[in-house]
Write an enzyme that holds these catalytic residues in place. Structure first.
Site, PDB file in Angstrom:
ATOM      1  N   CYS A 177      -4.921  -4.743   4.803  1.00 24.19           N
ATOM      2  CA  CYS A 177      -4.386  -5.984   5.370  1.00 24.19           C
ATOM      3  C   CYS A 177      -4.790  -6.173   6.830  1.00 24.19           C
ATOM      4  CB  CYS A 177      -2.873  -6.006   5.247  1.00 24.19           C
ATOM      5  SG  CYS A 177      -2.320  -5.762   3.558  1.00 24.19           S
ATOM      6  N   HIS A 228       0.230 -10.895  10.215  1.00 23.42           N
ATOM      7  CA  HIS A 228      -0.031 -10.643   8.798  1.00 23.42           C
ATOM      8  C   HIS A 228       1.204 -11.026   7.990  1.00 23.42           C
ATOM      9  CE1 HIS A 228      -0.904  -8.904   5.039  1.00 23.42           C
ATOM     10  NE2 HIS A 228      -0.182  -7.815   5.194  1.00 23.42           N
ATOM     11  N   ASN A 235       1.278 -12.520   0.098  1.00 23.60           N
ATOM     12  CA  ASN A 235       0.538 -11.590   0.958  1.00 23.60           C
ATOM     13  C   ASN A 235      -0.899 -11.521   0.424  1.00 23.60           C
ATOM     14  OD1 ASN A 235      -0.656  -9.279   2.016  1.00 23.60           O
ATOM     15  ND2 ASN A 235       1.196  -8.026   1.867  1.00 23.60           N
TER      16      ASN A 235
HETATM   17  O1  UT7 Z   1       0.695  -5.851   3.440  1.00 25.66           O
HETATM   18  C1  UT7 Z   1       1.058  -4.513   3.415  1.00 25.66           C
HETATM   19  C2  UT7 Z   1       1.473  -4.225   2.049  1.00 25.66           C
HETATM   20  N1  UT7 Z   1       2.802  -4.058   1.681  1.00 25.66           N
HETATM   21  C3  UT7 Z   1       3.949  -4.483   2.249  1.00 25.66           C
HETATM   22  O2  UT7 Z   1       4.030  -5.083   3.264  1.00 25.66           O
HETATM   23  C4  UT7 Z   1       5.172  -4.165   1.477  1.00 25.66           C
HETATM   24  C5  UT7 Z   1       6.351  -3.730   2.316  1.00 25.66           C
HETATM   25  N2  UT7 Z   1       7.532  -3.569   1.477  1.00 25.66           N
HETATM   26  C6  UT7 Z   1       8.237  -4.611   1.001  1.00 25.66           C
HETATM   27  O3  UT7 Z   1       7.908  -5.752   1.284  1.00 25.66           O
HETATM   28  C7  UT7 Z   1       9.474  -4.326   0.181  1.00 25.66           C
HETATM   29  O4  UT7 Z   1       9.707  -2.929   0.183  1.00 25.66           O
HETATM   30  C8  UT7 Z   1       9.366  -4.815  -1.306  1.00 25.66           C
HETATM   31  C9  UT7 Z   1       9.408  -6.348  -1.329  1.00 25.66           C
HETATM   32  C10 UT7 Z   1       8.098  -4.316  -1.937  1.00 25.66           C
HETATM   33  C11 UT7 Z   1      10.569  -4.307  -2.109  1.00 25.66           C
HETATM   34  O5  UT7 Z   1      11.776  -4.770  -1.505  1.00 25.66           O
HETATM   35  P1  UT7 Z   1      12.938  -3.735  -1.172  1.00 25.66           P
HETATM   36  O6  UT7 Z   1      14.037  -4.510  -0.592  1.00 25.66           O
HETATM   37  O7  UT7 Z   1      12.357  -2.619  -0.339  1.00 25.66           O
HETATM   38  O8  UT7 Z   1      13.337  -3.231  -2.610  1.00 25.66           O
HETATM   39  P2  UT7 Z   1      13.384  -1.733  -3.143  1.00 25.66           P
HETATM   40  O9  UT7 Z   1      12.041  -1.235  -3.478  1.00 25.66           O
HETATM   41  O10 UT7 Z   1      14.256  -0.910  -2.231  1.00 25.66           O
HETATM   42  O11 UT7 Z   1      14.163  -1.931  -4.518  1.00 25.66           O
HETATM   43  C12 UT7 Z   1      15.525  -2.386  -4.537  1.00 25.66           C
HETATM   44  C13 UT7 Z   1      15.926  -2.618  -5.976  1.00 25.66           C
HETATM   45  C14 UT7 Z   1      15.565  -1.452  -6.906  1.00 25.66           C
HETATM   46  O12 UT7 Z   1      16.563  -1.361  -7.888  1.00 25.66           O
HETATM   47  P3  UT7 Z   1      17.758  -0.273  -7.737  1.00 25.66           P
HETATM   48  O13 UT7 Z   1      17.075   1.053  -7.656  1.00 25.66           O
HETATM   49  O14 UT7 Z   1      18.479  -0.631  -6.469  1.00 25.66           O
HETATM   50  O15 UT7 Z   1      18.558  -0.486  -8.972  1.00 25.66           O
HETATM   51  C15 UT7 Z   1      14.286  -1.901  -7.562  1.00 25.66           C
HETATM   52  O16 UT7 Z   1      14.081  -1.300  -8.820  1.00 25.66           O
HETATM   53  O17 UT7 Z   1      15.230  -3.749  -6.513  1.00 25.66           O
HETATM   54  C16 UT7 Z   1      14.501  -3.375  -7.691  1.00 25.66           C
HETATM   55  N3  UT7 Z   1      13.267  -4.143  -7.727  1.00 25.66           N
HETATM   56  C17 UT7 Z   1      13.197  -5.377  -8.225  1.00 25.66           C
HETATM   57  N4  UT7 Z   1      14.121  -6.168  -8.787  1.00 25.66           N
HETATM   58  C18 UT7 Z   1      13.734  -7.393  -9.188  1.00 25.66           C
HETATM   59  C19 UT7 Z   1      12.041  -3.789  -7.237  1.00 25.66           C
HETATM   60  N5  UT7 Z   1      11.163  -4.781  -7.438  1.00 25.66           N
HETATM   61  C20 UT7 Z   1      11.860  -5.782  -8.044  1.00 25.66           C
HETATM   62  C21 UT7 Z   1      11.503  -7.066  -8.490  1.00 25.66           C
HETATM   63  N6  UT7 Z   1      12.468  -7.834  -9.057  1.00 25.66           N
HETATM   64  N7  UT7 Z   1      10.252  -7.553  -8.370  1.00 25.66           N
END
Ligand code: UT7
Length: 334
Positions: A120, A261, A291
């Site tokens: 990125c 970004h 993104n």
């Molecule tokens: O450009 C550089 C590349 N990457 C980034 O910038 C990514 C940086 N990270 C993020 O943007 C965030 O971490 C994400 C958007 C990827 C994820 O959001 P989060 O608030 O960190 O969610 P999490 O991974 O902590 O997951 C929270 C919950 C989990 O369920 P439990 O364990 O609490 O029951 C996940 O399984 O949300 C669940 N989950 C989803 N639920 C619905 C994860 N992905 C999804 C989804 N839809 N797409």
């Protein structure tokens, strides 16, 4: 090749390209276990643009269209370029570089051409490298294009990544300028390769970290520890912007646009809160384009440029972070 006389650098034109096809949160909710509400709240994304292979659209086409658009904006032809730099993690082939094929498509030969892989950060890395090369006086004009077709590198059944990414290209044409103070007045290129398992695209099973249980996703698709990258990004965005302001002796009021970004709206808003950046100075398009990795900062730059929000004499800061993990800043006197 220009005379080796030190010079400044001017952005002669900007361009971008996005496919017409839209992938909405509702479309994704029909494919994987997610919802519009979850995606909007956690990322700020409503829809993204994705290549349509049925129309013959490819990453190469997207990058070439972005660069052509920037050349048109600059009123220049490909043959005016001394060099083409393309940044991407989704190039078509390992060899030749996409830059060579993009340069050929715009008739830039015998201009040099090479690819940069900085995820990125790719566009910001490429702008920094291009500015440094023009500044030496050895190159008169360089075409920079950041482009990723992340939908070709994401497993559409993996909800942890499929919801984040879209496809886009952003480009700029840099030319020499007699004003030595014009162009990139401060830049950083950074990486901490020890953290690579947070975000990577394995080609074969042996690329996986030894302690990693594979999710079962196919090779060639993105693996990301979202929480780790999120924590890293929130800290780095603030640090990189504050360091750039300190290094240049500038304050928030001196900057006309912070071109960030588009990773996750919460990451951008956290930097805005902590540093006190006014919303009108922080461009956001993640709601419409998601993104787009190396395409993201260049796409923002072009949209601001075409909207007349970046004007001669103003100072802007571009910042990005991404796979590697990498992070980068670029302060420009336009
Ligand atoms: O450009 C550089 C590349 N990457 C980034 O910038 C990514 C940086 N990270 C993020 O943007 C965030 O971490 C994400 C958007 C990827 C994820 O959001 P989060 O608030 O960190 O969610 P999490 O991974 O902590 O997951 C929270 C919950 C989990 O369920 P439990 O364990 O609490 O029951 C996940 O399984 O949300 C669940 N989950 C989803 N639920 C619905 C994860 N992905 C999804 C989804 N839809 N797409």
């Amino acid at each position: 090749m220009a005379k080796q006389v030190p010079c400044g650098v001017r952005i002669a034109g900007c361009g971008s390209a996005v496919p017409d096809k839209r992938l909405t949160n509702a479309d994704l909710a029909a494919m994987v276990d997610t919802s519009d509400e979850w995606i909007c709240q956690r990322t700020g994304i409503r829809e993204r643009r994705i290549l349509d292979p049925d129309k013959g659209e490819t990453q190469l086409w997207l990058a070439t269209t972005g660069l052509r658009n920037a050349l048109d904006d600059a009123g220049m032809a490909g043959s005016d370029l001394d060099l083409v730099i393309h940044a991407s993690v989704t190039s078509e082939m390992a060899c030749p570089s996409n830059a060579c094929r993009i340069a050929a498509a715009v008739d830039a030969q015998p201009a040099g051409a090479f690819d940069i892989v900085a995820a990125c950060c790719g566009f910001v890395y490429a702008m920094n490298v291009a500015d440094s090369l023009v500044r030496t006086g050895r190159y008169r004009s360089i075409g920079v294009v950041g482009c990723d077709a992340m939908t070709t590198a994401v497993d559409p059944t993996d909800r942890s990544v499929a919801i984040l990414f879209g496809d886009a290209a952003g480009a700029a044409i840099l030319v020499r300028d007699d004003d030595l103070n014009r162009g990139c007045i401060h830049q950083t290129l950074n990486a901490d390769g020890r953290t690579w398992p947070s975000l990577f695209i394995p080609r074969k099973p042996s690329d996986l970290p030894p302690d990693r249980e594979d999710s079962g996703a196919r090779m060639g698709t993105l693996r990301m520890d979202g929480r780790e990258v999120y924590k890293f990004a929130v800290g780095k965005f603030r640090e990189v912007i504050e360091d750039a302001l300190t290094a240049t002796g500038l304050g928030v009021d001196d900057i006309s646009q912070f071109v960030c970004h588009q990773s996750n709206i919460r990451i951008i808003e956290s930097a805005m809160d902590k540093i006190g950046l006014p919303p009108e100075k922080v461009y956001i398009n993640i709601d419409r384009f998601g993104n787009s990795s190396a395409g993201s900062v260049g796409l923002c730059l072009d949209q601001l440029w075409k909207a007349g929000k970046i004007n001669e004499g103003e100072t802007i800061i571009m910042v990005a972070f991404g796979g590697g993990l990498t992070w980068s800043s670029s302060v420009w006197k336009v």
